[in-house]
Design an enzyme around this catalytic site. Sequence first.
Site, PDB file in Angstrom:
ATOM      1  N   SER A   1      64.098 -25.925 -42.344  1.00  0.00           N
ATOM      2  CA  SER A   1      64.229 -25.395 -40.822  1.00  0.00           C
ATOM      3  C   SER A   1      64.866 -23.939 -40.924  1.00  0.00           C
ATOM      4  O   SER A   1      64.466 -23.016 -41.822  1.00  0.00           O
ATOM      5  CB  SER A   1      64.655 -26.307 -39.957  1.00  0.00           C
ATOM      6  OG  SER A   1      64.668 -25.990 -38.571  1.00  0.00           O
TER       7      SER A   1
ATOM      8  N   ASP B   1      62.299 -19.999 -35.898  1.00  0.00           N
ATOM      9  CA  ASP B   1      63.191 -20.507 -37.086  1.00  0.00           C
ATOM     10  C   ASP B   1      62.251 -20.619 -38.173  1.00  0.00           C
ATOM     11  O   ASP B   1      60.953 -20.352 -37.997  1.00  0.00           O
ATOM     12  CB  ASP B   1      64.068 -21.436 -36.944  1.00  0.00           C
ATOM     13  CG  ASP B   1      63.367 -22.833 -36.513  1.00  0.00           C
ATOM     14  OD1 ASP B   1      62.180 -22.830 -35.834  1.00  0.00           O
ATOM     15  OD2 ASP B   1      64.032 -23.951 -36.661  1.00  0.00           O
TER      16      ASP B   1
ATOM     17  N   ASP C   1      60.860 -23.198 -39.819  1.00  0.00           N
ATOM     18  CA  ASP C   1      59.714 -24.079 -39.534  1.00  0.00           C
ATOM     19  C   ASP C   1      59.118 -24.033 -38.098  1.00  0.00           C
ATOM     20  O   ASP C   1      58.112 -24.739 -38.189  1.00  0.00           O
ATOM     21  CB  ASP C   1      60.165 -25.518 -39.957  1.00  0.00           C
ATOM     22  CG  ASP C   1      61.034 -26.044 -39.024  1.00  0.00           C
ATOM     23  OD1 ASP C   1      61.740 -25.188 -38.140  1.00  0.00           O
ATOM     24  OD2 ASP C   1      61.063 -27.284 -38.819  1.00  0.00           O
TER      25      ASP C   1
ATOM     26  N   ASP D   1      60.044 -24.756 -35.064  1.00  0.00           N
ATOM     27  CA  ASP D   1      60.638 -25.685 -34.079  1.00  0.00           C
ATOM     28  C   ASP D   1      61.518 -25.304 -32.895  1.00  0.00           C
ATOM     29  O   ASP D   1      61.807 -25.726 -31.999  1.00  0.00           O
ATOM     30  CB  ASP D   1      60.636 -27.029 -34.687  1.00  0.00           C
ATOM     31  CG  ASP D   1      62.052 -27.179 -35.423  1.00  0.00           C
ATOM     32  OD1 ASP D   1      62.683 -25.986 -35.623  1.00  0.00           O
ATOM     33  OD2 ASP D   1      62.525 -28.324 -35.924  1.00  0.00           O
TER      34      ASP D   1
END
Length: 450
Positions: A102, A242, A244, A246
């Site tokens: 992430s 961000d 990843d 999400d």
Amino acid sequence: MVKYFGTDGVRGIANKELTPELAFKLGRYGGYVLAHNEGADRPKVLVGRDTRVSGEMLESALISGLASIGAEVMRLGVISTPGVAYLTREMGAELGVMISASHNPVADNGIKFFGADGFKLSDAQEEEIETLLDQDNPDLPRPVGTDIVHFSDYFEGAQKYLSYLKSTIDVNLEGLKITLDGANGSTSALAPFLFGDLEADTETIGCSPDGYNINDNCGSTHPELLAEKVLETESDFGLAFDGDGDRLIAVDEKGNIIDGDQIMFVIGQEMHKNQELNNDMIVSTVMSNLGFYKALENEGIKSNKTKVGDRYVVEEMRKGNYNLGGEQSGHIVMMDYNTTGDGLLTGVQLAAVIKMSGKPLSELAAQMKKYPQSLINVKVTDKHHVEDNEDVKKVMDEVETEMNGEGRILVRPSGTEPLVRVMVEASTDEDAQRFAQRIADEVQSKMGLE
């Protein structure tokens, strides 16, 4: 039993803590647990990753583990975490796996699982996998010969996901100029394609991943560069994702950073107006700003607080059949469309509200007055007993009395580090900092490291 899973899958320094050997076992045991739970002899598994240099190494090991249990694996390549969640559900897979840490630095990586319903695994399922990890070579099926399944590439899955996101709004974005920051991560190619396809005029930063620059002074945890770019290009607003994909943090046309609370308020207000907000409720965490709750109250919208962590937000949303929730950090869940925080989805929905309202983002967000906030982290010997410390509670009570209802205190242990986090919101910056420091000093005095 060793605890491998945190609040967002298994994470660690790639090739040191999260090794290829561990990735193989996670694939093998995770594949077995999910196949067993779904009653599938040959489970279909989708695997995606972000742009970290360690991703391909871990992907190879993970897929080998999955194949060793008889899984049919489809590689999605670089895609966002919510893209994996959506495609797992849409394509009838038994399991989805995302390789990402992430918003963490490039040295870290992680592995998170999604069940057939697109939701993250339950605690019981994670514990079942951890039990197998603790055993020395547990006796699990090993297909041989023609029972071993080919794995395949399904890179067009990303396009399927983007087409779905595009279908969630009824307007195009022609006439809007949007600056996008992909954090040099999963959305670096996805975001420009999606918003360009919706006919927005786009500028980009943080969309040139090289395997090493993910989240490096860019993305939702570093929106300052995006703010500069929005002003420089005279964009209508900016969107920062961000690593990843999400999370989403926005920037208005004046260069002001618009956090998850404000984004939820703007979208939630529109949903409420259109009678689309289930039970007139938005789910947030205890970290949401006091101004968020006051703004919701003014609009006749109810709120429900959970512990910090998007998994707790999702749990509460599922329990109450609520369709909007999220965190100040930018994890925003729109349950009508996806089962997890989705930065691209949130960005599309926010852009649609701006387009349909004809108002600038600064005006829409200004209806929520943020209280100044001060956050201090204190290193302690035992973070779990802060809520029982009478001396700390006494100082907190004194501060509460002095604030006279115009502020909020939150003192809690960190979920991942030996820290106590002291957060104070007050009517002025000076008061927020002064009160937070007073409480932090007491925590340090009674519980801090020497």
